[in-house]
Design a protein around this motif. Structure first.
Motif, PDB file in Angstrom:
ATOM      1  N   PHE A   1     -92.668  33.828 -41.687  1.00 43.68           N
ATOM      2  CA  PHE A   1     -92.381  33.721 -43.124  1.00 43.68           C
ATOM      3  C   PHE A   1     -93.372  34.589 -43.885  1.00 43.68           C
ATOM      4  CE2 PHE A   1     -95.753  30.613 -44.118  1.00 43.68           C
ATOM      5  CZ  PHE A   1     -95.965  30.015 -42.877  1.00 43.68           C
ATOM      6  N   ILE A   2     -92.854  35.260 -44.909  1.00 43.59           N
ATOM      7  CA  ILE A   2     -93.626  36.298 -45.596  1.00 43.59           C
ATOM      8  C   ILE A   2     -93.528  36.112 -47.103  1.00 43.59           C
ATOM      9  CG2 ILE A   2     -93.685  38.790 -46.093  1.00 43.59           C
ATOM     10  CD1 ILE A   2     -92.641  39.184 -43.183  1.00 43.59           C
ATOM     11  N   SER A   3     -94.665  36.242 -47.766  1.00 42.36           N
ATOM     12  CA  SER A   3     -94.697  36.332 -49.216  1.00 42.36           C
ATOM     13  C   SER A   3     -94.957  37.785 -49.575  1.00 42.36           C
ATOM     14  CB  SER A   3     -95.797  35.438 -49.789  1.00 42.36           C
ATOM     15  OG  SER A   3     -95.883  35.626 -51.188  1.00 42.36           O
ATOM     16  N   ALA A   4     -94.054  38.384 -50.332  1.00 40.15           N
ATOM     17  CA  ALA A   4     -94.181  39.802 -50.669  1.00 40.15           C
ATOM     18  C   ALA A   4     -93.972  40.003 -52.162  1.00 40.15           C
ATOM     19  CB  ALA A   4     -93.153  40.613 -49.888  1.00 40.15           C
ATOM     20  N   GLY A   5     -94.514  41.115 -52.657  1.00 38.26           N
ATOM     21  CA  GLY A   5     -94.274  41.455 -54.053  1.00 38.26           C
ATOM     22  C   GLY A   5     -92.821  41.850 -54.253  1.00 38.26           C
ATOM     23  N   ASN A   6     -92.379  42.842 -53.482  1.00 32.07           N
ATOM     24  CA  ASN A   6     -91.008  43.316 -53.662  1.00 32.07           C
ATOM     25  C   ASN A   6     -90.358  43.820 -52.386  1.00 32.07           C
ATOM     26  OD1 ASN A   6     -92.328  45.672 -53.178  1.00 32.07           O
ATOM     27  ND2 ASN A   6     -92.255  46.414 -55.288  1.00 32.07           N
ATOM     28  N   ASP A   7     -91.028  43.645 -51.228  1.00 30.88           N
ATOM     29  CA  ASP A   7     -90.441  44.200 -49.997  1.00 30.88           C
ATOM     30  C   ASP A   7     -90.552  43.190 -48.844  1.00 30.88           C
ATOM     31  OD1 ASP A   7     -89.531  45.677 -47.916  1.00 30.88           O
ATOM     32  OD2 ASP A   7     -90.800  47.413 -48.237  1.00 30.88           O
ATOM     33  N   GLY A   8     -91.600  43.292 -48.044  1.00 33.21           N
ATOM     34  CA  GLY A   8     -91.800  42.346 -46.947  1.00 33.21           C
ATOM     35  C   GLY A   8     -91.340  42.854 -45.596  1.00 33.21           C
ATOM     36  N   SER A   9     -90.519  43.899 -45.599  1.00 36.44           N
ATOM     37  CA  SER A   9     -89.933  44.335 -44.324  1.00 36.44           C
ATOM     38  C   SER A   9     -90.975  44.966 -43.399  1.00 36.44           C
ATOM     39  CB  SER A   9     -88.783  45.317 -44.573  1.00 36.44           C
ATOM     40  OG  SER A   9     -89.258  46.456 -45.260  1.00 36.44           O
ATOM     41  N   GLY A  10     -91.984  45.632 -43.979  1.00 36.25           N
ATOM     42  CA  GLY A  10     -93.004  46.259 -43.130  1.00 36.25           C
ATOM     43  C   GLY A  10     -93.820  45.227 -42.373  1.00 36.25           C
ATOM     44  N   ALA A  11     -94.172  44.148 -43.054  1.00 32.69           N
ATOM     45  CA  ALA A  11     -94.922  43.073 -42.386  1.00 32.69           C
ATOM     46  C   ALA A  11     -94.070  42.441 -41.289  1.00 32.69           C
ATOM     47  CB  ALA A  11     -95.343  42.028 -43.420  1.00 32.69           C
ATOM     48  N   ALA A  12     -92.797  42.230 -41.594  1.00 34.16           N
ATOM     49  CA  ALA A  12     -91.911  41.615 -40.592  1.00 34.16           C
ATOM     50  C   ALA A  12     -91.802  42.500 -39.352  1.00 34.16           C
ATOM     51  CB  ALA A  12     -90.523  41.377 -41.206  1.00 34.16           C
ATOM     52  N   ARG A  13     -91.564  43.788 -39.585  1.00 31.50           N
ATOM     53  CA  ARG A  13     -91.417  44.718 -38.449  1.00 31.50           C
ATOM     54  C   ARG A  13     -92.687  44.760 -37.607  1.00 31.50           C
ATOM     55  NH1 ARG A  13     -88.789  48.136 -41.785  1.00 31.50           N
ATOM     56  NH2 ARG A  13     -90.706  49.258 -42.284  1.00 31.50           N
ATOM     57  N   ALA A  14     -93.829  44.779 -38.275  1.00 29.46           N
ATOM     58  CA  ALA A  14     -95.090  44.879 -37.539  1.00 29.46           C
ATOM     59  C   ALA A  14     -95.313  43.646 -36.656  1.00 29.46           C
ATOM     60  CB  ALA A  14     -96.243  45.032 -38.528  1.00 29.46           C
ATOM     61  N   ILE A  15     -95.020  42.472 -37.201  1.00 33.16           N
ATOM     62  CA  ILE A  15     -95.198  41.252 -36.400  1.00 33.16           C
ATOM     63  C   ILE A  15     -94.177  41.226 -35.261  1.00 33.16           C
ATOM     64  CG2 ILE A  15     -95.076  38.723 -36.431  1.00 33.16           C
ATOM     65  CD1 ILE A  15     -96.173  38.818 -39.293  1.00 33.16           C
ATOM     66  N   GLU A  16     -92.963  41.651 -35.542  1.00 36.53           N
ATOM     67  CA  GLU A  16     -91.943  41.650 -34.477  1.00 36.53           C
ATOM     68  C   GLU A  16     -92.355  42.559 -33.317  1.00 36.53           C
ATOM     69  OE1 GLU A  16     -87.897  40.637 -37.027  1.00 36.53           O
ATOM     70  OE2 GLU A  16     -88.609  42.689 -36.968  1.00 36.53           O
ATOM     71  N   ARG A  17     -92.943  43.687 -33.631  1.00 39.22           N
ATOM     72  CA  ARG A  17     -93.376  44.601 -32.559  1.00 39.22           C
ATOM     73  C   ARG A  17     -94.490  43.970 -31.733  1.00 39.22           C
ATOM     74  NH1 ARG A  17     -94.003  50.761 -34.333  1.00 39.22           N
ATOM     75  NH2 ARG A  17     -94.628  50.793 -32.160  1.00 39.22           N
ATOM     76  N   ILE A  18     -95.432  43.351 -32.417  1.00 36.42           N
ATOM     77  CA  ILE A  18     -96.534  42.705 -31.697  1.00 36.42           C
ATOM     78  C   ILE A  18     -96.004  41.547 -30.856  1.00 36.42           C
ATOM     79  CG2 ILE A  18     -98.581  41.263 -32.066  1.00 36.42           C
ATOM     80  CD1 ILE A  18     -99.325  43.158 -34.369  1.00 36.42           C
ATOM     81  N   ALA A  19     -95.059  40.809 -31.414  1.00 38.63           N
ATOM     82  CA  ALA A  19     -94.496  39.652 -30.698  1.00 38.63           C
ATOM     83  C   ALA A  19     -93.818  40.083 -29.403  1.00 38.63           C
ATOM     84  CB  ALA A  19     -93.507  38.922 -31.603  1.00 38.63           C
TER      85      ALA A  19
END
Ligand SMILES: Cc1cc2nc3c(=O)[nH]c(=O)nc-3n(C[C@H](O)[C@H](O)[C@H](O)COP(=O)(O)O)c2cc1C
Length: 153
Positions: free
Chosen positions: A93-111
């Motif tokens: 789950f992500i709190s973002a100003g206006n996007d959030g997709s970069g954080a999601a992608r980065a965690i998915e790659r690490i996962a």
């Protein structure tokens, strides 16, 4: 009892708000079957990760990426946890100003590196934390707890 670990980062409190709703949802759904451990990422470590049978990761998006403190959790646990957490069901789950997709992608790659298994789409809350957003967070926590309790992951 199944074990659910929730970790979160953030500076100004929005991710923490989401986290509290996620945890409330999990407790409401399955408090007799799922033990919850909710920790700031800085306080979470290898023992918590090895204890977990389910993992929820909360972060703000900072500069198109996860919070440094969440990345630090991964940096500290990756090698010692390697090959010991394969298949661990997780969601983001992500709190973002206006996007959030970069954080999601980065965690998915690490996962993928850990071998974690995604069990829900990343939940991204943009802008203010509304009651509707908190409801989505409670639903995510409830779904994770229900799945763990039922052994479906
Ligand atoms: C240093 C910094 C960088 C940020 N970068 C992004 C960004 O790349 N994309 C975005 O959507 N929001 C960005 N934001 C906004 C935060 O994601 C947003 O305010 C979030 O709700 C903060 O969560 P927190 O209260 O848990 O810290 C940034 C905020 C800060 C302080």
């Amino acid at each position: 009892m199944k074990h659910l670990l929730v970790i979160f980062g953030g500076q100004s409190g929005k991710t923490r708000q989401l986290c509290e709703a996620v945890c409330a949802g999990a407790v409401a759904e399955a408090q007799d079957e799922v033990e919850l451990r909710c920790l700031p990422a800085a306080s979470a470590g290898l023992d918590d990760l090895l204890w977990a049978q389910g993992l929820l990761i909360g972060t703000p998006e900072n500069f198109g990426y996860m919070a440094g403190i969440v990345k630090d959790f991964f940096d500290r646990t990756f090698y010692p946890a390697q090959d010991r957490v394969k298949g661990l069901p997780y969601a983001i789950f992500i709190s973002a100003g206006n996007d959030g997709s970069g954080a999601a992608r980065a965690i998915e790659r690490i996962a993928i590196g850990y071998g974690f298994k995604p069990v829900a789409e990343p939940l991204i809350v943009k802008g203010e934390v509304t009651e509707a957003a908190l409801t989505r967070c409670r639903e995510l926590g409830a779904a994770m707890a229900a799945g763990l309790a039922a052994g479906v992951f």
